[in-house]
Design a protein around this motif. Structure first.
Motif, PDB file in Angstrom:
ATOM      1  N   ASP A   1     151.555  40.746 -54.262  1.00  0.00           N
ATOM      2  CA  ASP A   1     150.647  41.492 -53.659  1.00  0.00           C
ATOM      3  C   ASP A   1     150.918  43.199 -53.578  1.00  0.00           C
ATOM      4  N   LEU A   2     151.957  43.181 -54.420  1.00  0.00           N
ATOM      5  CA  LEU A   2     152.434  45.085 -54.935  1.00  0.00           C
ATOM      6  C   LEU A   2     150.617  45.714 -55.222  1.00  0.00           C
ATOM      7  N   LEU A   3     150.053  47.256 -54.250  1.00  0.00           N
ATOM      8  CA  LEU A   3     149.786  48.020 -54.949  1.00  0.00           C
ATOM      9  C   LEU A   3     150.609  49.071 -55.313  1.00  0.00           C
ATOM     10  N   ARG A   4     149.870  49.403 -56.604  1.00  0.00           N
ATOM     11  CA  ARG A   4     151.101  50.791 -57.002  1.00  0.00           C
ATOM     12  C   ARG A   4     150.034  52.251 -56.501  1.00  0.00           C
ATOM     13  N   LEU A   5     150.376  53.291 -55.658  1.00  0.00           N
ATOM     14  CA  LEU A   5     149.093  54.339 -55.593  1.00  0.00           C
ATOM     15  C   LEU A   5     150.088  55.589 -56.130  1.00  0.00           C
ATOM     16  N   SER A   6     148.786  55.783 -56.420  1.00  0.00           N
ATOM     17  CA  SER A   6     149.139  57.538 -57.234  1.00  0.00           C
ATOM     18  C   SER A   6     148.980  58.843 -56.777  1.00  0.00           C
ATOM     19  N   VAL A   7     149.324  59.118 -55.446  1.00  0.00           N
ATOM     20  CA  VAL A   7     148.738  59.990 -54.309  1.00  0.00           C
ATOM     21  C   VAL A   7     148.398  61.316 -55.478  1.00  0.00           C
ATOM     22  N   GLY A   8     147.243  61.976 -55.191  1.00  0.00           N
ATOM     23  CA  GLY A   8     146.436  62.953 -55.878  1.00  0.00           C
ATOM     24  C   GLY A   8     146.833  64.410 -54.992  1.00  0.00           C
ATOM     25  N   LEU A   9     145.358  65.099 -55.110  1.00  0.00           N
ATOM     26  CA  LEU A   9     145.425  66.395 -54.457  1.00  0.00           C
ATOM     27  C   LEU A   9     144.295  66.347 -53.284  1.00  0.00           C
ATOM     28  N   GLU A  10     144.066  65.644 -53.027  1.00  0.00           N
ATOM     29  CA  GLU A  10     142.659  64.899 -52.568  1.00  0.00           C
ATOM     30  C   GLU A  10     142.880  65.609 -50.710  1.00  0.00           C
ATOM     31  N   HIS A  11     142.170  65.138 -50.107  1.00  0.00           N
ATOM     32  CA  HIS A  11     142.606  65.913 -48.297  1.00  0.00           C
ATOM     33  C   HIS A  11     143.571  64.207 -47.564  1.00  0.00           C
ATOM     34  N   PRO A  12     144.980  64.987 -47.664  1.00  0.00           N
ATOM     35  CA  PRO A  12     145.335  63.277 -46.912  1.00  0.00           C
ATOM     36  C   PRO A  12     144.396  62.269 -45.967  1.00  0.00           C
ATOM     37  N   ASP A  13     144.188  63.000 -45.363  1.00  0.00           N
ATOM     38  CA  ASP A  13     143.234  62.082 -44.155  1.00  0.00           C
ATOM     39  C   ASP A  13     142.015  61.665 -45.398  1.00  0.00           C
ATOM     40  N   ASP A  14     140.842  62.175 -46.221  1.00  0.00           N
ATOM     41  CA  ASP A  14     140.438  60.948 -46.799  1.00  0.00           C
ATOM     42  C   ASP A  14     141.579  60.140 -47.485  1.00  0.00           C
ATOM     43  N   LEU A  15     141.930  60.171 -47.684  1.00  0.00           N
ATOM     44  CA  LEU A  15     143.015  59.292 -48.453  1.00  0.00           C
ATOM     45  C   LEU A  15     143.391  58.046 -47.090  1.00  0.00           C
ATOM     46  N   ILE A  16     143.457  58.356 -46.261  1.00  0.00           N
ATOM     47  CA  ILE A  16     144.265  57.608 -45.298  1.00  0.00           C
ATOM     48  C   ILE A  16     143.267  56.949 -44.888  1.00  0.00           C
ATOM     49  N   ALA A  17     142.346  57.418 -44.744  1.00  0.00           N
ATOM     50  CA  ALA A  17     140.752  56.671 -43.864  1.00  0.00           C
ATOM     51  C   ALA A  17     140.386  55.949 -44.985  1.00  0.00           C
ATOM     52  N   ASP A  18     140.055  55.975 -45.887  1.00  0.00           N
ATOM     53  CA  ASP A  18     140.244  55.398 -47.579  1.00  0.00           C
ATOM     54  C   ASP A  18     140.973  53.739 -47.393  1.00  0.00           C
ATOM     55  N   LEU A  19     142.050  53.724 -46.861  1.00  0.00           N
ATOM     56  CA  LEU A  19     142.933  53.077 -47.514  1.00  0.00           C
ATOM     57  C   LEU A  19     143.081  52.519 -45.530  1.00  0.00           C
ATOM     58  N   ASP A  20     143.178  53.158 -44.212  1.00  0.00           N
ATOM     59  CA  ASP A  20     142.424  52.029 -43.400  1.00  0.00           C
ATOM     60  C   ASP A  20     140.826  51.353 -43.919  1.00  0.00           C
ATOM     61  N   LEU A  21     140.258  51.638 -44.268  1.00  0.00           N
ATOM     62  CA  LEU A  21     138.381  51.138 -43.959  1.00  0.00           C
ATOM     63  C   LEU A  21     138.901  50.151 -44.468  1.00  0.00           C
ATOM     64  N   ALA A  22     139.802  49.744 -46.245  1.00  0.00           N
ATOM     65  CA  ALA A  22     139.801  48.432 -46.950  1.00  0.00           C
ATOM     66  C   ALA A  22     140.836  47.783 -46.052  1.00  0.00           C
ATOM     67  N   LEU A  23     141.971  48.207 -45.535  1.00  0.00           N
ATOM     68  CA  LEU A  23     143.244  47.172 -44.920  1.00  0.00           C
ATOM     69  C   LEU A  23     142.595  46.275 -43.485  1.00  0.00           C
TER      70      LEU A  23
END
Ligand code: PLP
Length: 384
Positions: A359-381
């Motif tokens: 059940d492990l998901l690995r994230l490589s965090v890039g240079l997008e706006h962090p709020d867009d990345l968090i919103a993407d994760l929130d929506l999926a979770l």
């Protein structure tokens, strides 16, 4: 112009050591695709280069010089991939030599020593990452030649104490090699903590744009003998980096510092958010106080804890695959350290027998706006 010895690493990286091309006065080196160079009538090489397989391309030499400086090593050597760099270390050894490799770490290392290493007469012992008692028990004075560690460790991102591992390796007469692909010289300088060789998959953060496959080894000044052996292996194998790839790598390294710092800041924000999320069972990020190795990380990593993290959503393998499938800003792909954020279901890419949780998901965090990345994760979770 201040003495370049006084300049900070950020300045050295941005200007690629401030080299200006002879003749053209160009600020960026030309790409010289030639594989062979004219000899003088005295049989010398007036341009300093003889043949491409010797790593003679100007951009290769410049990228090597910059990396050696950033890592505080005597010499850096570039290879055709991270795996080619890793293999070169083991290929300097002799039949009957013993190596110790931490587990987990990048799976290719264990695969190499179990397959190619055994076929070439090397024996090996695996030890749990960060367990210094196990490492102490595993080394065999006079027989163990290499201790291989990776910090932070793929894919759980636990941090291993480089100084403690170096003391054990030195005591046994072995070289300590540190895979510092994820920390980069921005966050950790293993040679200053006692490592003999720093290894990078330069495919990742050093290049940073997911468009070059490259590897690097940086060797401490006291081990010139090792540099000579590694150069011989690289020449014999022909595993050198081509001029165009070296040129792209050098361009990527100019922005290494701002990229790694931004990725680290965004990854820390994402880790905090996931740690609070009701649909997340566990977050693995060295910046979180409850993680093994956090105290070491706080001492060993300067200015951030890196851009990599893993998490385990609720619902086991099915939950993880559902989140993986719903993410849209994070792209589903392997690898790490690029400007674009990636998600990977690690168990489905590791070889059979891997202990990575399903059940492990690995994230490589890039240079997008962090709020867009968090919103993407929130929506999926939130759909779990
Ligand atoms: N080390 C680490 C930590 C890696 O993540 C990788 C690749 O993913 C490697 C080594 C191997 O490097 P390469 O793919 O450039 O051969």
């Amino acid at each position: 112009m201040p003495d370049s010895r006084d300049l900070r690493p950020e300045t050295l990286a941005a200007q690629a050591l401030g080299w200006i091309e002879t003749g053209t006065r160009a600020i960026v080196p030309s790409i010289v695709p030639a594989t062979t160079f004219e000899r003088g009538s005295d049989l010398g090489y007036p341009g300093g280069a003889s043949y491409g397989r010797h790593g003679d391309a100007l951009a290769t030499r410049q990228a090597e010089a910059l990396l050696a400086r950033l890592e505080g090593g005597e010499r850096a050597l570039l290879f055709a991939s991270g795996m080619a760099a890793m293999a070169a270390v083991f290929q300097t050894l002799r039949v009957g030599d013993h190596v110790v490799v931490q587990q987990p770490c990048y799976y290719g290392v264990g695969q190499w020593v179990r397959g190619q290493g055994v076929a070439r007469g090397l024996s090996h012992t695996f030890v749990p990452a960060g367990d210094m008692d196990a490492l102490d028990d595993a080394v065999r004075p006079g027989e163990t030649r290499v201790v291989w560690i990776e910090t932070p460790t793929n894919p759980t991102w636990d941090v291993v104490d480089i100084g403690a591992a170096a003391a054990i390796a030195r005591g046994a007469g072995a070289l300590l090699v540190v895979d510092s692909t994820v920390a980069t010289p921005v966050l950790t300088r293993p040679i200053a903590s006692g490592a003999d060789i720093v290894m990078h998959s330069a495919t990742k953060y050093l290049n940073g744009h997911s468009d070059v496959l490259a590897g690097a080894l940086v060797v401490r000044a006291a081990r010139r003998d090792v540099i000579e052996r590694l150069i011989a292996v690289r020449n014999d194998n022909g595993a050198v980096l081509g001029p165009f790839e070296a040129w792209l790598l050098l361009r990527g390294m100019r922005t290494l510092f701002p990229r790694v710092r931004q990725a680290s800041a965004s990854a820390a924000a994402i880790a905090e958010r996931l740690a609070d999320h009701r649909a997340v069972v566990q977050v693995m990020y060295p910046g979180l106080a409850n993680r093994p190795g956090h105290t070491i990380a706080a001492r060993q990593m300067a200015g951030g804890f890196g851009g990599m993290l893993s998490f385990r959503p609720r619902g086991g393998r099915a939950g993880a695959l559902a989140v993986h499938g719903r993410l849209a800003v994070f792209k589903r792909a392997t690898s790490l350290g690029g400007v674009e954020s990636l998600v990977e279901h690690r168990a489905s890419i590791e070889p059979a027998g891997s202990k990575v949780p399903e059940d492990l998901l690995r994230l490589s965090v890039g240079l997008e706006h962090p709020d867009d990345l968090i919103a993407d994760l929130d929506l999926a979770l939130n759909s779990l």
